[in-house]
Design a protein around this motif. Sequence first.
Motif: not given
Length: 75
Positions: A5-6, A8, A42-43, A45-46, A48, A55
């Motif tokens: 989703q993100e 980085w 953080r990225v 463990q986002q 799904w 996660s």
Amino acid sequence: RLRIQERWQYPAPWRMTWQVHDSLVQAGPKAEAAELAEEIARVMQQPWEALDGFSFGCEAEICWPTYGDAKRIEV
């Protein structure tokens, strides 16, 4: 279909040096290591969306001055 989703990107001068199975190894200044580990966790463990919010957990270690000197940190 699973998608991150993100997106980085590593901040300079950090870089990923290698990946082994489910481990990612980064190289950069020791003073920034804990902060970068938290951001990567953080990225990673986002949740799904395609898996109903599931996660993955992750762990982090700082290795200084060698990989043999790894110390686990809380992320």
